[in-house]
Motif scaffolding. Structure first.
Motif, PDB file in Angstrom:
ATOM      1  N   ASP A 114      74.883  36.231  41.481  1.00  0.00           N
ATOM      2  CA  ASP A 114      73.453  36.046  41.682  1.00  0.00           C
ATOM      3  C   ASP A 114      73.006  34.958  40.727  1.00  0.00           C
ATOM      4  OD1 ASP A 114      70.897  36.186  42.485  1.00  0.00           O
ATOM      5  OD2 ASP A 114      70.638  38.327  42.162  1.00  0.00           O
ATOM      6  N   GLY A 145      70.494  42.918  43.598  1.00  0.00           N
ATOM      7  CA  GLY A 145      69.960  41.612  44.006  1.00  0.00           C
ATOM      8  C   GLY A 145      68.627  41.268  43.381  1.00  0.00           C
ATOM      9  N   ASN A 146      68.250  41.937  42.290  1.00  0.00           N
ATOM     10  CA  ASN A 146      67.006  41.522  41.644  1.00  0.00           C
ATOM     11  C   ASN A 146      67.103  41.368  40.130  1.00  0.00           C
ATOM     12  OD1 ASN A 146      67.115  44.271  41.347  1.00  0.00           O
ATOM     13  ND2 ASN A 146      65.492  44.654  42.827  1.00  0.00           N
ATOM     14  N   ARG A 195      69.059  37.786  51.005  1.00  0.00           N
ATOM     15  CA  ARG A 195      69.227  39.093  50.375  1.00  0.00           C
ATOM     16  C   ARG A 195      68.530  40.128  51.241  1.00  0.00           C
ATOM     17  NH1 ARG A 195      67.526  36.411  45.632  1.00  0.00           N
ATOM     18  NH2 ARG A 195      69.197  36.157  44.110  1.00  0.00           N
ATOM     19  N   TYR A 249      64.866  34.005  55.035  1.00  0.00           N
ATOM     20  CA  TYR A 249      64.782  34.380  53.621  1.00  0.00           C
ATOM     21  C   TYR A 249      64.359  33.186  52.788  1.00  0.00           C
ATOM     22  CZ  TYR A 249      66.038  36.142  49.043  1.00  0.00           C
ATOM     23  OH  TYR A 249      65.984  36.546  47.745  1.00  0.00           O
ATOM     24  N   TYR A 302      67.834  39.119  57.854  1.00  0.00           N
ATOM     25  CA  TYR A 302      67.999  37.968  56.968  1.00  0.00           C
ATOM     26  C   TYR A 302      67.295  36.712  57.471  1.00  0.00           C
ATOM     27  CZ  TYR A 302      71.838  40.902  55.322  1.00  0.00           C
ATOM     28  OH  TYR A 302      72.578  41.938  54.848  1.00  0.00           O
TER      29      TYR A 302
END
Lengths: 346, 610, 610, 346
Positions: C11, C252-253, C290, C377, C523
Motif C-alpha cells: 500500500d 487498505g487504510n 480498493r 476508484y 472497483y
C-alpha cells in the motif's frame, strides 16, 4: 408541539391515491387458532372513510389510515366490497370471517348502519361462516351496538377485537397517542361480555420511545391485566409503516422495531402463566429492516416458530431456538434501558 | 450550583474534574453503563417513568432510593426519555421531581427549563453519532443552559475512536454502551477505528485481555465467551484512550492529539472544524498561555483558538511604536525569533539603523508578530511542519493578517526582507492596498549580499523618528500589557519615563523607583506588582470582586462575588474586596469565577489590606 | 534476488511480507535489538570490523557463524559503520564479504555499490529522526538501489509515535532500541507521543504491564525494576502499534491512519507531505483500486497518490464523448453519484435533453469526475468531512483540475448547476479562460425552481449532437478502458457497434456476439475476456511476458520474464507466453513482477493455449 | 573523500588569531602521581609552528592545532616562553615539569635544537626539578634525539609521552587518522627504554564511529598491549574540541563523548589486571555537553573519583559510585553496538 399535532403534520404530508370505492383494501385467507382448533379464516379490510381518530392525528405507529377512501363510500359500496371479499372464500366449507376497516367497523360514520346490518345478515345466512370477528375502538362498543349486531347475527358467533395496545395509560397516551384509557377498554369489554360477545385484544410490542426491555415487560403486564377481560390476546409487533411518526423517527435512527427474541420471551412467559388464554402474534415483516427482527441468520426461523405457536398454542413450538444474536439481545435488554433517549440500533 | 462536582483543569471545552461521591470519580470518566442499574455504584439510575407508570410512584421511588443509598451517591432522577426528533410529550410535573439531599443527575432536553443538578445527560446523544453539526448544536445549547460546574454526560455514543473528540467538545461523562454492543456484534474496537473480528489476522493491541489470546483462538471461542473477551478488550481500549486523553489535558496538548485522532472518521474532522468556528465557546476555556509547545501541524491549526485569539488581539489591541520605517521579516524555527541565527544576522545588518525601524515578523499560522510580542504565547511556543511549501489557505490567512495590519497602520516606508511564500504574501498585500514595498532579498535572506542590500536600503530610508534602547524596552512591555489587558493598559502600567531594568527578556518596569511589572519570559506575559495593580484597578478590566474577607494564598470560587467575564485561565487578575486588594493569576475563566460554587479560582501573588 | 523474503501486500510504499527464516517473521517487524547479539534468534549480527580488527578475521568469523547457526537464519554480514556525515573510510575489501549460503543482511551506505542481500540496513538511520527531508532522501536512494523483494531495516529510530510513518515510507524492519533507551530514561512512550513518567498521574495504557501497576507504584520502584517495567510497556506500545499498522495495511487504510498519526510531531507531518511530492515513489506501490472507503480527511488528502493519479489520468487519458453541451454538477455524499437523490433529480430535470448533454461532476478532493468514470476508484469510494466550507487549497486544486479540462475540451455551451464553492470555482475558471458558463441554480440545486431553470436552459441549448442509450453505455466502458489502460484502449476493447448488455452498473460489452469486457461495479474497472485480451495485446501495454509454461490459477514472480513497468497492483494484465496467452489481475506492480524472485504476481482469470 | 581530506577541509574553515610568539599557549600547576608519590607538577604548552601531521590534516579529535603560532617562533621565542612558564613554579620546592607543544617537543621544526638544548640545560640546572616529561610523536623518538636530550639532562629524570591513542591499527587509521602504526610506537618505546628513558602512553577513549562498548574494550585491550612498553598510561576521554571532525559530527547528532562510567570500568579492570602500572585519566570537561559525562546528577562526583584515583592509584577511590544513570549506561553498552552508524545520544 404535541404528539397529536406532530402525527397530524406527518399525515398531511402523505398523498392518498384515489381508489375505487367498491373494492376492499385487502382480502386474504389463512388459518387461525379458534377455540382450540385450527380453522380457515377469511380476512377482509374495508375501505371506509377512515378512522375518525386517525383523521385528527391518531396513533404514532398506524399507517392504515392511508387505506381509507378519499370520499366516503356509500352503504352500497361497502356491501359491494363485502361481496367481493367473500368471493375469496369459495374453496372453504367452514371458515371464520375477520372484518377490519382502517378504523372501527362499528363506527357508523365508517360503516353506515344499513351496510352493517346487511353484511351481518349475509354472514348469518352463510352456513359456512361459524364466527365473525370485527374490530372496533371501544367507544363504539355500546349496549346499543351490541344489540344491533346480535340482532342480525343470531347463531353465528361474534367476537369484537379491540386495539388496546397496552394496559399502561401512560404509554398509550404519550407514546402511542391512542386517545382512550384502560378504563374505556374495560367498560367496552364488560359491555361485550354482558352481551355474550367474546373479546379479542390487540397489544402492541414496542411503541416509540420505549426501550426493548420496557416494551417487553409492558406486554407481559398488559397480558396479565387484560386476561381478566379477554380470552384471546394478539400481540402485534410494531413495524415501520409509511407516513407514521415511527417512520419519521426510524429514518433518523431514532426507532428500532422489536427483536423477535422479545416476543418469543413474552409468549413463553405469558402462556406459562395463563395456559388457557389464547395468545398469538403474527410477525408481519419479520426480518425486514422495517420489521421486527433478530439477525439475518435467524429471523426467518424464529418468525416461523412464532407463527407455529400462534396456531398451535403449544410451547414446544418455541423450544430449541438458538442463535449467536441472542446474547446481543440480552445485552440490548439491559443497555437500551440506559441509553437515555436513543435506541440501540443493533 | 453543586457540592458534588469540581473542575480543576480546562483546555478549550475539555476539562478535568472530580465527582465527589462515595468514591471520587475523576472526569472525563467512562461509566460502565450496566452499573447504573446496580444500586451499589456511585451513580444510580432511578429509572424511567415509562416503566414506573406515573409521577407519584416516581416520587416515591426516588425518596426510597435516596434513603437506601445515602447522600453521597448520585441519583439520576426519574426521567421519561423521548428521542431527539420526537415532539415533547413529557408531563410537566416530572420536571418538578427533586431529591432534597444528595447529588443528582437530570436528563437534558432542549427547550425545557432546567432544574438544578450536578450532572446533565443529553437526551438521545447516541443519535448524533456521525452527525457533527447536530451533536455540536446540542452540546452548545446544553453548555449554554447548564452551569460550568456541573458535569455533562453524553450517553451511548462513546467509542475509543471518538472519545478524545467528545471530551474535546466538552463531555465529562461517557459510557461503555457501544463498547459492549460492539463486542456482542463481533466488532473489535481501537482508537484508530473498528475491525470485524473475522477480518483480523492478529489482535492489534497488547491489553491484558489481548495479551492472553491470539486472534484465531478468539475467533474459535463460543459466542458468549468470545463476546465477553471482546467486551473486556473494547472497554480496555476505551479506558486506555480515556487515560491518555486525561494526560493530554494535563500536559496541555489535547488539541494536538485531537487534530490527529479526528482523522479516523470524517464526521470527527467535521466536528473539529465546526467547533473551531464556535470561537466564543472554545476560546472561553482556552488558557491564555501554556508552558508546552503548540504544534500547528495540520491545515486545521489555522483556526485553533490560540491562533485566532492571537491574531484578533493584534488587530484589536496592538498599537505600533512611533516609527517611520517598517521592516517585514520571515519567522525562524528557533523561538523567540530574536535568538535565532537568522534574526541575529538581520540585527547585525540593521546595525545603527535599527533604532529607526519597526520590525514585524510574518509567520504561519500566527499571521504577523510585531517584534515586541515575540515572547507572547504562542509566538514563542509554536512549532510547524516545515517543507518549504505553503498551501493556499495558509497564504490566504497570513495575507489577511498582514493586510489588516497594513491598512490600519501607516509608515513612511515599508521594507520586506523575505523570500518565497513570504514575498508572495507581501506582494499580494502591497498590490491589494496599493502600497510600495521595498524588497531587499537576493537569493537567501541570510546571504551576505541580501544582508548588505538590507543595510543599504535602510541607510537610504532611515532619516525619521528613532527609538532609543529604553523606549524600545518600554514599548515591548506596553505592547504586552495591551495584548494582555486591552488597549491603553500599557500606558498605565508602563507610564512615560518608566525605567526598565533587567537583561532581555527578564525586563522589569519601574516608575519613580517603584516596580510596577515583571515580564515572565516563559509565558511572555506581565506580572503586575500590587502598586501596578492599584494603577490598573480604575481601568475596570480583569477585576475580580470578592467578599468581605482577607484573601491569602489562593481564592476559591465561592468567595467571589463577581468577575470580569473576559478573564481567561492564566490571566493576571486584580482582586478587589472590602478588606484588601490583590493581584494574582486566574485558574478559571471569569464566568466560572462568578458562577461556580467549587474550585480554585485565583492563585494570589500579592495582597494589600485596605 | 532472495529466497528468504517475500512481499505479499502493498500500500503505497508500505508493505506486508515475510522473512522466511528458522521461524517465519511477519513484516513490518520490530526486532528486539538485543537479540541480534544472541545467536539463538532468527537474525544474527556478525559484528563490527572496528571490534574484529581486520577483514580476514571478519571472514573467518562469518564462516564460523554460518556453520554454527545454519542457513535458515539471517546473518548481518560483518560491517564497519560510520555515521552519515563521515567521509567514507571503509576498506573496499569489506564489501566483498559474502556468505555463500543462507540469508544475509548488509549495511547500506549511500554511493557504495550494493552486493546481493536479503535485508539492507540504512546506516545511521537514527540520526535522521526529526529530519524529514534527510530521512526521505536516504530511504528513496536506498529503495532505488535495492531490489523490491528485499527487506529494509531502519535501525534505532523507531518509536510508537513514528512507527506508522516509518512503515508508510517503506520500512520493513524496525527495532526496540529507542523503546529501551527511553525506559531507562524514565520516559513512557505511547502512539500519541512520550511522557516523562514523573509527569503522569496515571498510566495511559492498558497493556499487561500497565494493568498490573499504578503510576505511583511504578514511580516508587527502584531504578532497575522501574526501567524494566517501563521497557516492557514501551515495547508493548510499539508492538500494539505495529500490529495495528499491519492490520491497517491489510484493510487498505494505512494512509488514513498515518494522516492522523503524523500529527503527533511536526517532522512526521513534514514527512507525509514530502513523501506525497515523491509521487513516482509512492504511486508505484499504490493499488489501482480498493474495496474500502477512501477518507479524504485532512488538507493533505489533496496530494495522496490515489487523488493525484485520478486527476492525472483524467488529464492524460480521458476523451469526452462527442457532445456539444457540458453540464457541470456538484458531487453528492452518496456514491456513485447517479444513485443519489440530488443526481436523480438532476436526471429528471434533464429529461429528454439528457442525450444532448455531457455531465461532469465537480468534487473535492478529486477535482472533476466525468459521469462515465463515476464508478472508477476512488470516485465511487471516497468520503470527506462535510462542513459546507471549502478551504483555499481545495478551491485551488479543484479549479486547476477544471481549468485543465476546460482548456483541453471545447463545448458549444457550458451549463453549471451548482452553488456555493462549486460556483465560485466555475466562475474563477470561466473568468480565467474567458469562457461563458450558464448558471441555472437559484437557492438550492434541488429546489423546484432551480431544477425548472435547468430544464429551461437545456431546452434552449440542446440542439446539437446527441448520444443514444447504447452509445452512452459504450462511452462509459470506453472511458473506463482508457482510464485503465491508456488513451485509445477503449476503441479497441469496445469497438464501434458494440452491444452493451446488463443493467447499470453491471455492463458487459459484446462485439459480434463475443463478450469482450465486463464492468466490475465494486472497483469501477473493466475485466477483459480472453477475446478482449487478444485484441488488446497488440497495443503492447499492461503486458506480462512469461516463460515457456502453461499458466494456471496464479502466476508467481519467478515465472515472469518481463512486465510492463506501468502495471500497478489491481491492474488488469495480459499474459503472453510461448504456450499460452491469458488475462488476470496484477498482485504486484510491473517492476516487481520483472525483478522479484518470490511472491504471487498475477491472479489469472482466463488462459488460452496458443 | 578520504578522512584526511575531510579533516583538512574542516581545519581550513577555522581562523587562527595572531598571538605573541614569546608567550606560551598555556601554563598551569597541579599534582600528579609520580613513581608512587603525589608530586607538584608544572605543565607548559609551548606555542610552536604546530604539529606537522595536523598541518596536512591530522587527527579527527584534535583541536590543539589551533594553539599553534601563525609564523614559526624562533629558538629565542621558545626559550622565552619557557622562562615565563617557569615563573609559575616559584612557590614550589620540588616539582616535575611537563612540556607539550601542539605537536611534538622533539620535532626540530617546532622546537629548534638550540632551544631544546637550552631548555633542557635550564631544567637540569634547576634543582627543584626532579623530572621532565616531554611529549612527542614516535617518529621523533630516535637514538639521536634521545642521546641529545640525555646529554643536556643529566641527573634529572626524563620521560617521553607518546599519544598512541589505541593499540588497534584499524581504529588509529580509519577513525583517528593518526598517521602512524602500533609498530612505530613499539619502536619508539624500545628506543626510549634502551636509553633508560621512561615512556608514558596516552590512550584515547571513544574516537568517532566507535560504539561505547567497542571504545571501552579497545582501551582495555590497548592497556594490555601497551603495558609491555610503558609504565605509565594516561587515558584521555575524548571531548568535542573546536574545529575538529568530531565537532562537525557532534553538531549533527553523530557523536557522543564517552560515559564516565566507561572510564571507571576501564580503570577498575586494568588496575586490577596490572596493579603496578600507573593508569591515570583526567576527565577534562566532564559533565559539559562537549565533554565526557554521565547524567547531570552524578558527573561531578564521578569525575572527582576518577581524579582521586589518578593521583592515588587506589581502587578504593572508585568504590561506592552509584547513580540511576548507571543502568542506562549498561543498556547503552549493548545497544550502541547495534545502532549501525548512529550514536545513542543518551
Amino acid at each position: 408541539m404535541s404528539l397529536n399535532t406532530k402525527v397530524l403534520e406527518i399525515r398531511q404530508r402523505q398523498r392518498i391515491k384515489p381508489t375505487p370505492l367498491d373494492m376492499p383494501s385487502a382480502v386474504w385467507t389463512g388459518k387461525d387458532h379458534v377455540d382450540g382448533n385450527v380453522e380457515n379464516t377469511l380476512t377482509m379490510i374495508f375501505r371506509t372513510s377512515g378512522c375518525w381518530w386517525g383523521k385528527v392525528g391518531g396513533c404514532t405507529m398506524c399507517g392504515y389510515v392511508y387505506d381509507s377512501a378519499h370520499t366516503s363510500p356509500s352503504a352500497e359500496d361497502i356491501v359491494s366490497q363485502f361481496r367481493k371479499a367473500m368471493g375469496k372464500a369459495s374453496k372453504f366449507d367452514r371458515f371464520m370471517v375477520k372484518i377490519f376497516t382502517s378504523g372501527s367497523f362499528l363506527d357508523e360514520k365508517e360503516v353506515p348502519v344499513d351496510a352493517l346490518s346487511k353484511i351481518l345478515s349475509l354472514l348469518e345466512e352463510d352456513d359456512r361462516v361459524f364466527k365473525v370477528v370485527v374490530e372496533s375502538r371501544p367507544e363504539f362498543l355500546t349496549e346499543e351496538s351490541m344489540e344491533f349486531c346480535l340482532a342480525s347475527l343470531k347463531s353465528t358467533l361474534l367476537e369484537v377485537a379491540i386495539g388496546l395496545e397496552t394496559s399502561s395509560d401512560l404509554i398509550r397516551k404519550r407514546s402511542i397517542n391512542k386517545g382512550f384509557t384502560f378504563r374505556d377498554f374495560v367498560r367496552a369489554a364488560e359491555v361485550a361480555k354482558s352481551n355474550g360477545v367474546a373479546v379479542k385484544t390487540y397489544l402492541m410490542l414496542k411503541p416509540p420511545f420505549i426501550s426493548e426491555k420496557q416494551a417487553l415487560e409492558d406486554i407481559i403486564a398488559s397480558v396479565r391485566e387484560v386476561s381478566v377481560y379477554s380470552g384471546v390476546i394478539s400481540i402485534n409487533l410494531c413495524n415501520v409503516q409509511k407516513g407514521t411518526l415511527i417512520e419519521y423517527l426510524w429514518e433518523r435512527g431514532e426507532y428500532r422495531p422489536p427483536w423477535l427474541w422479545s416476543i418469543v420471551d413474552i409468549l413463553k412467559r405469558t402462556k406459562q402463566e395463563f395456559p388457557h388464554l389464547i395468545i398469538t402474534s403474527d410477525p408481519v415483516g419479520a426480518g425486514a429492516k422495517r420489521g421486527p427482527r433478530n439477525c439475518k441468520e435467524c429471523s426467518g426461523e424464529v418468525a416461523d416458530a412464532i407463527r407455529a405457536f400462534s396456531l398451535s398454542q403449544d410451547l414446544h413450538d418455541l423450544e430449541g431456538l438458538e442463535c449467536d444474536c441472542r446474547s446481543l439481545w440480552e445485552k440490548v435488554l439491559v443497555l437500551d434501558d440506559l441509553s437515555f433517549g436513543s435506541p440501540i440500533l443493533e | 450550583m453543586t457540592r458534588y462536582f469540581e473542575v480543576y483543569q480546562r483546555d478549550g471545552a475539555a476539562r478535568k474534574g472530580r465527582l465527589l461521591l462515595s468514591r471520587t470519580i475523576e472526569t472525563p470518566y467512562v461509566l460502565k453503563t450496566e452499573t447504573l442499574k446496580d444500586n451499589t455504584g456511585p451513580i444510580v439510575d432511578a429509572g424511567s417513568l415509562w416503566e414506573i407508570g406515573n409521577v407519584e410512584k416516581a416520587e416515591h421511588r426516588l425518596e426510597q432510593l435516596r434513603r437506601e443509598i445515602g447522600d453521597n451517591r448520585l441519583i439520576i432522577l426519574p426521567h421519561m426519555c423521548l428521542v431527539p426528533d420526537a415532539p415533547d410529550c413529557i408531563p410537566e410535573s416530572l420536571e418538578m421531581l427533586v431529591s432534597n439531599t444528595g447529588a443528582t443527575g437530570r436528563v437534558y432536553r432542549e427547550g425545557r427549563a432546567q432544574k438544578a443538578a450536578d450532572l446533565y445527560i443529553l437526551e438521545g446523544a447516541a443519535v448524533f453519532e456521525n452527525n457533527a453539526r447536530a451533536l455540536l448544536e446540542k452540546v452548545l445549547d446544553m453548555k449554554d443552559n447548564m452551569p460550568d460546574d456541573t458535569a455533562l454526560y453524553l450517553p451511548g455514543i462513546c467509542l475509543p475512536e471518538n472519545l478524545a473528540m467528545l471530551v474535546y467538545i466538552g463531555a465529562d461523562v461517557l459510557d461503555t454502551t457501544k463498547a459492549t454492543v460492539a463486542a456482542y456484534k463481533d466488532m473489535y474496537l481501537t482508537h484508530a477505528g473498528s475491525f470485524r473480528l473475522a477480518s483480523l489476522s492478529e489482535l492489534p493491541c497488547r491489553c491484558s485481555t489481548c495479551a492472553s489470546i491470539t486472534a484465531d483462538e478468539l475467533k474459535n471461542m463460543d459466542k458468549t465467551s468470545r463476546s465477553q473477551m471482546l467486551e473486556k478488550h473494547n472497554i480496555n481500549a476505551m479506558e486506555a484512550e480515556l487515560a491518555l486523553v486525561r494526560e493530554k489535558i494535563s500536559s496541555g496538548n489535547l488539541r494536538e492529539y485531537v487534530d490527529g485522532q479526528c482523522r479516523t472518521r470524517p464526521w470527527l474532522t467535521a466536528l473539529l472544524r465546526l467547533l473551531d468556528r464556535e470561537y466564543q465557546h472554545i476560546e472561553r476555556g482556552t488558557p491564555i498561555t501554556r508552558n508546552v509547545e503548540m504544534l500547528a501541524n495540520s491545515g486545521d491549526s489555522l483556526t485553533r483558538p490560540e491562533v485566532v485569539r492571537f491574531a484578533r488581539r493584534i488587530q484589536e489591541r496592538y498599537t505600533p511604536p512611533e516609527l517611520d520605517v517598517l521592516l517585514l521579516l520571515p519567522c525562524s524555527a528557533k523561538k523567540p525569533y530574536s535568538i535565532s541565527q537568522s534574526h541575529q544576522k538581520f540585527g547585525l545588518a540593521l546595525g545603527k539603523y535599527r533604532k529607526f525601524v519597526h520590525e514585524v515578523i510574518i509567520t504561519s499560522p500566527l499571521g504577523i508578530v510585531p517584534r515586541e510580542l515575540e515572547l507572547t504565547y504562542p509566538a514563542a511556543h509554536y512549532d510547524v511542519a516545515v517543507t518549504g511549501h505553503w498551501d493556499a489557505e495558509e497564504m490566504k490567512w497570513v495575507s489577511e493578517c498582514l493586510e489588516d495590519y497594513l491598512s490600519k497602520h501607516r509608515y513612511a516606508a515599508i521594507v520586506a526582507h523575505v523570500d518565497g511564500a513570504y514575498k508572495q504574501i507581501c506582494e499580494m498585500v502591497a498590490d491589494k492596498l496599493g502600497l510600495e514595498i521595498h524588497f531587499t532579498n537576493t537569493g537567501s535572506v541570510t546571504s551576505h549580499e541580501s544582508l548588505r542590500n538590507l543595510s543599504k536600503m535602510m541607510e537610504g530610508l532611515c532619516t525619521g523618528r528613532t527609538m532609543n534602547e529604553t523606549k524600545r524596552k518600554a514599548s515591548m512591555l506596553r505592547a504586552i500589557a495591551d495584548y494582555q489587558f486591552g488597549k491603553g493598559a500599557g500606558e498605565i502600567v508602563v507610564p512615560d519615563n518608566s525605567e526598565i531594568k533587567g537583561p532581555f527578556p527578564r525586563y522589569q518596569s519601574f516608575y519613580e523607583k517603584t516596580q510596577l511589572t515583571t515580564l515572565i519570559p516563559q509565558y511572555g506575559t506581565l506580572a503586575v506588582t500590587i502598586e501596578g495593580a492599584e494603577m490598573m484597578i480604575p481601568r475596570n478590566s480583569c477585576i475580580v470582586r470578592i467578599d468581605d474577607f482577607m484573601p491569602r494564598g489562593s481564592i476559591l470560587a465561592p468567595g467571589i462575588l463577581e468577575a470580569d467575564h473576559a478573564i481567561r485561565e492564566g490571566d493576571e487578575v486584580f482582586v478587589v474586596g472590602e478588606k484588601a486588594i490583590g493581584v494574582g493569576r486566574a485558574r478559571m475563566n471569569g464566568k466560572e469565577m462568578s458562577m461556580s460554587t467549587r474550585g480554585q479560582a485565583i492563585d494570589l501573588r500579592h495582597v494589600k489590606p485596605k
